[in-house]
Design a protein around this motif. Structure first.
Motif, PDB file in Angstrom:
ATOM      1  N   VAL A 286       1.064   7.128  -6.715  1.00  0.00           N
ATOM      2  CA  VAL A 286      -0.239   8.327  -6.797  1.00  0.00           C
ATOM      3  C   VAL A 286       0.494   9.449  -6.439  1.00  0.00           C
ATOM      4  O   VAL A 286       0.248  10.362  -7.085  1.00  0.00           O
ATOM      5  N   HIS A 287       1.091   9.780  -5.354  1.00  0.00           N
ATOM      6  CA  HIS A 287       1.423  11.006  -4.887  1.00  0.00           C
ATOM      7  C   HIS A 287       2.460  11.645  -5.869  1.00  0.00           C
ATOM      8  O   HIS A 287       2.140  12.902  -6.132  1.00  0.00           O
ATOM      9  N   ILE A 288       3.168  10.781  -6.388  1.00  0.00           N
ATOM     10  CA  ILE A 288       4.265  11.434  -7.339  1.00  0.00           C
ATOM     11  C   ILE A 288       3.667  11.864  -8.391  1.00  0.00           C
ATOM     12  O   ILE A 288       3.774  12.988  -9.031  1.00  0.00           O
ATOM     13  N   ILE A 289       2.574  11.151  -8.994  1.00  0.00           N
ATOM     14  CA  ILE A 289       1.915  11.510 -10.509  1.00  0.00           C
ATOM     15  C   ILE A 289       1.011  12.898 -10.170  1.00  0.00           C
ATOM     16  O   ILE A 289       1.177  13.685 -10.863  1.00  0.00           O
ATOM     17  N   ILE A 290       0.344  12.800  -9.090  1.00  0.00           N
ATOM     18  CA  ILE A 290      -0.789  13.968  -8.743  1.00  0.00           C
ATOM     19  C   ILE A 290       0.336  14.990  -8.316  1.00  0.00           C
ATOM     20  O   ILE A 290       0.035  16.211  -8.878  1.00  0.00           O
ATOM     21  N   ASP A 291       1.308  14.960  -7.357  1.00  0.00           N
ATOM     22  CA  ASP A 291       2.270  16.052  -7.018  1.00  0.00           C
ATOM     23  C   ASP A 291       2.926  16.842  -8.181  1.00  0.00           C
ATOM     24  O   ASP A 291       3.039  17.947  -8.387  1.00  0.00           O
ATOM     25  N   ASN A 292       3.400  16.247  -9.134  1.00  0.00           N
ATOM     26  CA  ASN A 292       3.851  16.551 -10.477  1.00  0.00           C
ATOM     27  C   ASN A 292       2.916  17.418 -11.269  1.00  0.00           C
ATOM     28  O   ASN A 292       3.139  18.628 -11.869  1.00  0.00           O
TER      29      ASN A 292
ATOM     30  N   GLU B 166      -0.133  23.054  -4.764  1.00  0.00           N
ATOM     31  CA  GLU B 166       0.700  22.090  -3.576  1.00  0.00           C
ATOM     32  C   GLU B 166      -0.306  21.064  -3.357  1.00  0.00           C
ATOM     33  O   GLU B 166      -1.677  21.323  -3.020  1.00  0.00           O
ATOM     34  N   PHE B 167       0.252  19.748  -3.442  1.00  0.00           N
ATOM     35  CA  PHE B 167      -0.312  18.472  -3.220  1.00  0.00           C
ATOM     36  C   PHE B 167       0.037  17.963  -1.707  1.00  0.00           C
ATOM     37  O   PHE B 167       1.135  17.511  -1.629  1.00  0.00           O
ATOM     38  N   VAL B 168      -0.825  17.727  -1.146  1.00  0.00           N
ATOM     39  CA  VAL B 168      -0.385  17.214   0.255  1.00  0.00           C
ATOM     40  C   VAL B 168      -1.258  16.048   0.816  1.00  0.00           C
ATOM     41  O   VAL B 168      -2.351  16.035   0.475  1.00  0.00           O
ATOM     42  N   MET B 169      -0.532  14.906   0.970  1.00  0.00           N
ATOM     43  CA  MET B 169      -1.119  13.478   1.411  1.00  0.00           C
ATOM     44  C   MET B 169      -0.864  13.347   2.973  1.00  0.00           C
ATOM     45  O   MET B 169       0.255  13.164   3.373  1.00  0.00           O
ATOM     46  N   ASN B 170      -1.630  13.314   3.781  1.00  0.00           N
ATOM     47  CA  ASN B 170      -1.487  12.835   5.108  1.00  0.00           C
ATOM     48  C   ASN B 170      -1.996  11.395   5.335  1.00  0.00           C
ATOM     49  O   ASN B 170      -3.328  10.941   4.915  1.00  0.00           O
ATOM     50  N   LEU B 171      -0.986  10.544   5.504  1.00  0.00           N
ATOM     51  CA  LEU B 171      -1.316   8.850   5.866  1.00  0.00           C
ATOM     52  C   LEU B 171      -1.356   8.504   7.294  1.00  0.00           C
ATOM     53  O   LEU B 171      -0.497   9.018   7.939  1.00  0.00           O
ATOM     54  N   ASP B 172      -2.498   7.818   7.698  1.00  0.00           N
ATOM     55  CA  ASP B 172      -2.440   7.166   8.980  1.00  0.00           C
ATOM     56  C   ASP B 172      -1.306   6.379   9.111  1.00  0.00           C
ATOM     57  O   ASP B 172      -1.217   5.570   8.188  1.00  0.00           O
TER      58      ASP B 172
ATOM     59  N   THR C 134       0.754  -1.298  -0.134  1.00  0.00           N
ATOM     60  CA  THR C 134      -0.042   0.156  -0.049  1.00  0.00           C
ATOM     61  C   THR C 134       0.683   1.240   0.048  1.00  0.00           C
ATOM     62  O   THR C 134       0.550   2.155  -0.675  1.00  0.00           O
ATOM     63  N   ALA C 135       1.917   1.322   0.876  1.00  0.00           N
ATOM     64  CA  ALA C 135       2.662   2.557   0.843  1.00  0.00           C
ATOM     65  C   ALA C 135       3.416   2.974  -0.478  1.00  0.00           C
ATOM     66  O   ALA C 135       3.383   3.992  -0.798  1.00  0.00           O
ATOM     67  N   THR C 136       3.760   1.784  -1.211  1.00  0.00           N
ATOM     68  CA  THR C 136       4.313   2.029  -2.383  1.00  0.00           C
ATOM     69  C   THR C 136       3.567   2.499  -3.384  1.00  0.00           C
ATOM     70  O   THR C 136       3.699   3.530  -4.177  1.00  0.00           O
ATOM     71  N   LEU C 137       2.386   1.730  -3.433  1.00  0.00           N
ATOM     72  CA  LEU C 137       1.144   2.408  -4.361  1.00  0.00           C
ATOM     73  C   LEU C 137       0.787   3.871  -4.078  1.00  0.00           C
ATOM     74  O   LEU C 137       0.765   4.580  -5.154  1.00  0.00           O
ATOM     75  N   ILE C 138       0.666   4.148  -3.006  1.00  0.00           N
ATOM     76  CA  ILE C 138       0.214   5.614  -2.504  1.00  0.00           C
ATOM     77  C   ILE C 138       1.499   6.532  -2.864  1.00  0.00           C
ATOM     78  O   ILE C 138       1.255   7.527  -3.109  1.00  0.00           O
ATOM     79  N   GLN C 139       2.619   5.960  -2.794  1.00  0.00           N
ATOM     80  CA  GLN C 139       3.731   7.005  -3.046  1.00  0.00           C
ATOM     81  C   GLN C 139       3.644   7.310  -4.624  1.00  0.00           C
ATOM     82  O   GLN C 139       4.147   8.222  -5.168  1.00  0.00           O
TER      83      GLN C 139
END
Length: 193
Positions: free
Chosen positions: A168-174, A182-188, A161-166
């Protein structure tokens, strides 16, 4: 019609037309006079003693319907040819794109091992993750081609899950950075890996 002429008019023998057990029989045939597709509905006519004294034949011209069916069959065959061509194109193109993508991945991994400024390493990390994502898309295209040809098997495996979310974060952040956002993701932290 009588039994001597019916066999001459249709692509059926007289026995086929007039020898049946039930009261009514239906046949799809071709009229020999004009090569028209037609349907015959043959009904026995009985006298009061239940002896057959004649036949009532209803002829329905099926030419238009058969023409539409032939056109549909041709369209289906053309669609199947186009689909095979598309699948072949996708498979070949995907293979051609995969080679340079693997080069980009390999070179970015080598560059990440070098002593470079932090911002350059961040860019290289983004390049590596984006290349991995693009390679996954290319593999999905190949999988579609394999699915269509019936040559794919699904593999049940774990994912992280962590890799998948990372990813996704890179794609959206770029994409967000390009728009000045600015795209901020807060993970539990309790999310299972």
């Amino acid at each position: 019609l009588n039994t001597t002429s019916a066999g001459e008019l249709f692509d059926l023998s007289e026995d086929e037309i007039f020898s049946f057990d039930n009261q009514v029989a239906s046949f799809d045939t071709v009229c020999l006079c004009n090569d028209a597709d037609c349907s015959l509905s043959v009904n026995k006519i009985y006298d009061t003693y239940q002896d057959v004294i004649g036949y009532l034949i209803l002829i329905t011209d099926l030419s238009d319907r058969m023409q539409v069916l032939r056109q549909l069959e041709e369209a289906k065959e053309e669609a199947e040819r186009a689909n095979k061509t598309k699948s072949l194109f996708l498979a070949n193109t995907s293979h051609e794109i995969r080679t340079p993508m693997n080069s980009i991945l390999g070179l970015s991994e080598l560059a990440l091992k070098m002593n470079l400024p932090e911002t350059v390493l961040d860019y290289l990390t983004d390049i590596k993750h984006s290349a991995k994502n693009l390679l996954a898309i290319i593999n999905d295209i190949l999988d579609i081609s394999r699915l269509e040809s019936g040559k794919v098997t699904l593999i049940n495996e774990n994912y992280y899950t962590a890799t998948l979310i990372q990813d996704v974060h890179i794609i959206i952040d770029n994409q967000a950075k390009k728009k000045g956002l600015e795209f901020v993701m807060n993970l539990d932290p309790a999310i299972p890996h």
